[in-house]
Write a protein that holds these residues in place. Structure first.
Motif, PDB file in Angstrom:
ATOM      1  N   GLY A  24      -7.952 -29.325 -38.447  1.00 40.28           N
ATOM      2  CA  GLY A  24      -7.406 -28.369 -37.491  1.00 40.28           C
ATOM      3  C   GLY A  24      -8.458 -27.427 -36.941  1.00 40.28           C
ATOM      4  N   LEU A  25      -9.332 -26.917 -37.823  1.00 36.60           N
ATOM      5  CA  LEU A  25     -10.391 -26.013 -37.374  1.00 36.60           C
ATOM      6  C   LEU A  25     -11.329 -26.712 -36.398  1.00 36.60           C
ATOM      7  CD1 LEU A  25     -11.860 -23.290 -37.540  1.00 36.60           C
ATOM      8  CD2 LEU A  25     -13.108 -24.168 -39.521  1.00 36.60           C
ATOM      9  N   VAL A  26     -11.727 -27.942 -36.723  1.00 40.68           N
ATOM     10  CA  VAL A  26     -12.617 -28.700 -35.827  1.00 40.68           C
ATOM     11  C   VAL A  26     -11.935 -28.932 -34.478  1.00 40.68           C
ATOM     12  CG1 VAL A  26     -13.762 -30.914 -35.466  1.00 40.68           C
ATOM     13  CG2 VAL A  26     -13.895 -29.790 -37.706  1.00 40.68           C
ATOM     14  N   ALA A  27     -10.656 -29.318 -34.511  1.00 41.69           N
ATOM     15  CA  ALA A  27      -9.927 -29.555 -33.266  1.00 41.69           C
ATOM     16  C   ALA A  27      -9.794 -28.271 -32.449  1.00 41.69           C
ATOM     17  CB  ALA A  27      -8.542 -30.123 -33.579  1.00 41.69           C
ATOM     18  N   GLY A  28      -9.520 -27.144 -33.128  1.00 37.32           N
ATOM     19  CA  GLY A  28      -9.391 -25.872 -32.428  1.00 37.32           C
ATOM     20  C   GLY A  28     -10.687 -25.433 -31.773  1.00 37.32           C
ATOM     21  N   LEU A  29     -11.804 -25.595 -32.489  1.00 40.72           N
ATOM     22  CA  LEU A  29     -13.100 -25.235 -31.914  1.00 40.72           C
ATOM     23  C   LEU A  29     -13.437 -26.143 -30.738  1.00 40.72           C
ATOM     24  CD1 LEU A  29     -15.130 -24.563 -35.186  1.00 40.72           C
ATOM     25  CD2 LEU A  29     -14.454 -22.868 -33.474  1.00 40.72           C
ATOM     26  N   ALA A  30     -13.151 -27.445 -30.886  1.00 41.35           N
ATOM     27  CA  ALA A  30     -13.421 -28.384 -29.793  1.00 41.35           C
ATOM     28  C   ALA A  30     -12.606 -28.016 -28.555  1.00 41.35           C
ATOM     29  CB  ALA A  30     -13.105 -29.809 -30.240  1.00 41.35           C
ATOM     30  N   MET A  31     -11.332 -27.684 -28.759  1.00 39.01           N
ATOM     31  CA  MET A  31     -10.479 -27.288 -27.640  1.00 39.01           C
ATOM     32  C   MET A  31     -10.984 -25.992 -27.008  1.00 39.01           C
ATOM     33  SD  MET A  31      -7.832 -27.992 -25.793  1.00 39.01           S
ATOM     34  CE  MET A  31      -6.870 -29.198 -26.727  1.00 39.01           C
ATOM     35  N   ALA A  32     -11.391 -25.039 -27.850  1.00 39.40           N
ATOM     36  CA  ALA A  32     -11.867 -23.747 -27.337  1.00 39.40           C
ATOM     37  C   ALA A  32     -13.082 -23.924 -26.437  1.00 39.40           C
ATOM     38  CB  ALA A  32     -12.202 -22.818 -28.508  1.00 39.40           C
ATOM     39  N   PHE A  33     -14.061 -24.701 -26.900  1.00 37.16           N
ATOM     40  CA  PHE A  33     -15.274 -24.878 -26.108  1.00 37.16           C
ATOM     41  C   PHE A  33     -15.038 -25.781 -24.903  1.00 37.16           C
ATOM     42  CE2 PHE A  33     -17.118 -23.180 -29.947  1.00 37.16           C
ATOM     43  CZ  PHE A  33     -18.132 -22.370 -29.452  1.00 37.16           C
ATOM     44  N   TRP A  34     -14.127 -26.727 -25.028  1.00 39.92           N
ATOM     45  CA  TRP A  34     -13.802 -27.589 -23.889  1.00 39.92           C
ATOM     46  C   TRP A  34     -13.214 -26.752 -22.747  1.00 39.92           C
ATOM     47  CZ3 TRP A  34      -8.902 -31.092 -23.592  1.00 39.92           C
ATOM     48  CH2 TRP A  34      -8.924 -31.828 -22.396  1.00 39.92           C
ATOM     49  N   VAL A  35     -12.200 -25.954 -23.055  1.00 36.03           N
ATOM     50  CA  VAL A  35     -11.553 -25.153 -22.023  1.00 36.03           C
ATOM     51  C   VAL A  35     -12.487 -24.056 -21.507  1.00 36.03           C
ATOM     52  CG1 VAL A  35      -9.637 -23.588 -21.510  1.00 36.03           C
ATOM     53  CG2 VAL A  35      -9.255 -25.609 -22.927  1.00 36.03           C
ATOM     54  N   GLY A  36     -13.164 -23.356 -22.440  1.00 35.65           N
ATOM     55  CA  GLY A  36     -14.022 -22.241 -22.034  1.00 35.65           C
ATOM     56  C   GLY A  36     -15.192 -22.674 -21.179  1.00 35.65           C
ATOM     57  N   ILE A  37     -15.920 -23.690 -21.645  1.00 36.18           N
ATOM     58  CA  ILE A  37     -17.090 -24.142 -20.892  1.00 36.18           C
ATOM     59  C   ILE A  37     -16.651 -24.882 -19.634  1.00 36.18           C
ATOM     60  CG2 ILE A  37     -19.112 -25.654 -20.988  1.00 36.18           C
ATOM     61  CD1 ILE A  37     -19.341 -24.957 -23.959  1.00 36.18           C
TER      62      ILE A  37
END
Length: 624
Positions: A438-451
């Protein structure tokens, strides 16, 4: 504009007084000779200084510049963020604080080991360190850069001075020095903002005139009830999206939780959270009023060409120099206010980083460390992170447009960490594999949307303009999240997805962690309720559905015993994790959680503490 002698004197007094507080606590009391004193102020603080320190920690200099700029450009709609403060502080007071305080943690991430395992704890710690190291340099460099552009105040002199003074008093005085300097710096921040508002209002012609000019030009916003999450600011975005941003800061962020844990009792910790609420409202009002007064001032006095071409974060400083230039000392007071924001934020970062590094990365994996040496290591870590901050400030100066991304990282990472703690506290069947996934998926989603949002906005710049928009004021008083602003346009597909309001980032990313974590947990074998330490769980479903019959509420507990059941018949009165001399959490027999911090044979009022080589627990007299 040049600073006068009075301005420099006020600025220097801020630094000297802050350093003096650090020296005082280095030479008085226990002289910071134990890890508990250095990192947790001996758990002796009352609620008021803790509350002001909580307020100051994320009232950064970037926010002091950004919020008035936001109001100046877009109107008062941002003011509705204050609605999020109620739930954003009530939930930490009654959910997170009781769990963390009763476990008597030092590092927030110790909770993750108690609830899951060491791997999850290390993942959480590494994510937090990455978040704060990137953020530290930016929060020091960005206001110094703005100040240099407007007042020609030497850039690197201000960066080095602030960085070194902050490093010294944090290293010498520990958390007590950090908290009491935060208290002092909070009053400086209030004084600087009030001075600007009062003098500016007088020059405009009174507050009624300020409001009248703002209303005439459409800067007084009504309540926008549009539920569209892609709208940058609406009532729902600010009032409810902001709750998740508040929770990521005041609920699970180590810098804030460490202050709760320094309180002398759980009641004092909860009171500190309550006391932050009116303080946050005052801070938000001051920042918004500064923006309104600035708008009214420049409606009566046209902007110069230099001001028209300035970035939004510089406008507040131009306004301050225009309004206060004839009052000796007041420009210096505002600069002291600005750098008080930097000092309070950075010192909190140093102390919290030293704590998690010592407690999560060194003590569990190094042999027995004597108390004196452990304290020395903690001080050296604080000093080391201070030097890292200066290095990051220099790196920020070379980043150019990437500076935007560095600031946004702070907000991107906060959401996934919130989701990780919520996964552990609210869902007993979540397991360690699900937590990591979950943490890995959340970080991936965060950087995908943000960047993705940044890249999309850069591509949308007018032809021939390769310069991205300047650092803008999408800054809450408690967090830093930057969105690149371009001309509004219709977007579809992924481009629309990337246009998600930055205020929903924390909610979106934390939800991703929870959903993925639960799915992976169910696929890999959910945790049995009887294997879960009941003091690490907040039974949210039984609490929300308290009107259901008792048998259904029991099912909603998923087999997790209540703390009262866990505490009967020779089970511990306290569930605090007992540590060995090297800082590791002791293992306990199945069904027997960690014991309290009492020497063997001490009568706690609930029974007599007994200990063997690896376990500490309370033997209670129970009538059978």
């Amino acid at each position: 504009m040049k600073f006068g002698a009075a301005d420099y004197a006020i600025f220097v007094l801020l630094l000297v007084f802050s350093l003096g507080i650090g020296l005082y606590y280095a030479l008085s009391g226990g002289k910071q000779r134990t890890v508990q004193e250095f990192l947790l102020a001996n758990r002796s603080m009352s609620f008021l200084p803790v509350a002001l320190s909580l307020l100051a920690t994320f009232q950064s200099a970037v926010a002091i510049l950004g919020v008035p700029s936001e109001i100046f450009r877009f109107g008062t709609e941002y003011w509705f963020l204050g609605c999020s403060y109620f739930l954003g502080l009530l939930i930490p007071a009654h959910v997170f604080i009781p769990i963390f305080y009763r476990l008597r943690l030092t590092s927030t991430y110790e909770y993750l080991e108690l609830r899951f395992n060491k791997v999850v704890r290390i993942c959480g710690t590494a994510t937090f360190i990455f978040q704060m190291v990137v953020y530290m340099g930016v929060v020091l460099y960005a206001p110094a850069l703005a100040l240099n552009a407007v007042t020609h105040f030497d850039l690197w002199v201000s960066v080095l001075t602030i960085g070194l003074v902050c490093t010294l008093y944090t290293t010498l005085g520990g958390l007590k020095a950090v908290i009491w300097t935060d208290v002092f710096q909070t009053f400086v921040m209030f004084a600087g903002q009030v001075a600007v508002i009062v003098v500016g209002t007088i020059q405009v012609g009174g507050m009624q005139r300020v409001w009248q000019l703002a209303a005439q030009h459409g800067k007084v916003s009504g309540i926008d009830l549009d539920p569209d999450p892609y709208e940058r600011h609406t009532f729902w975005t600010l009032a409810f999206g902001g709750v998740f941003m508040m929770l990521s800061l005041y609920g699970v962020n180590q810098a804030q939780v460490q202050r709760y844990l320094s309180s002398r009792s759980e009641r004092q910790a909860v009171l500190s959270c309550y006391a932050v609420f009116p303080c946050q409202q005052i801070v938000l009002c001051l920042s918004c009023l500064t923006g309104l007064v600035m708008f009214a001032y420049y409606q009566q006095r046209p902007l110069s060409q230099e001001q028209r071409s300035a970035s939004p974060d510089q406008m507040v400083l131009y306004f301050v120099m225009d309004v206060l230039q004839d009052v000796p000392g007041l420009p210096g007071l505002f600069v002291a206010c600005l750098f008080s924001g930097s000092l309070s934020t950075i010192s909190s970062a140093f102390n919290s980083l030293a704590t998690v590094t010592m407690e999560d990365l060194i003590r569990p994996y190094v042999g027995s460390i004597p108390e004196g040496r452990a304290t020395l290591y903690s001080k050296l870590l604080a000093l080391g992170y201070g030097l890292v901050c200066l290095g990051m400030a220099y790196t920020s100066s070379l980043m150019g447009p990437v500076l935007q991304a560095a600031i946004s990282i702070f907000g991107m990472v906060g959401g996934p960490l919130l989701g990780l703690f919520c996964l552990g506290m609210f869902f007993p069947w979540a397991n360690s594999v699900g937590a990591v996934a979950g943490l890995v998926a959340g970080l991936a989603m965060a950087f995908w949307v943000g960047i993705g949002s940044m890249v999309t906005n850069l591509q949308a710049l007018p032809p021939g303009n390769s310069t991205p928009p300047p650092l803008v004021g999408n800054l809450t008083t408690t967090a830093v999240m930057t969105t690149l602003l371009t001309t509004p346009q219709r977007r579809t597909g992924l481009q629309k997805f990337y246009n998600l309001s930055y205020m929903w980032y924390s909610a979106h990313n934390s939800t991703t962690v929870i959903v993925v974590g639960l799915l992976v947990s169910l696929l890999t074998g959910p945790t049995r309720g009887e294997d879960v330490n009941p003091r690490t769980i907040f039974p949210v479903l039984p609490w929300l559905l308290c009107c259901l019959p008792a048998r259904y509420q029991e099912k909603l507990r998923c087999g997790v015993r209540s703390p009262e059941e866990a505490g009967s018949c020779a089970e511990p009165a306290s569930l605090a994790p007992e540590k060995t001399s090297n800082g590791q959490l002791n293992g306990l027999p199945e069904g027997l959680p960690p014991g309290g911090d009492h020497p063997e044979g001490e009568d706690t009022g609930e029974g007599v503490v007994r200990a063997d080589a690896t376990h500490t627990y309370v033997l209670r007299e129970t009538a059978l």
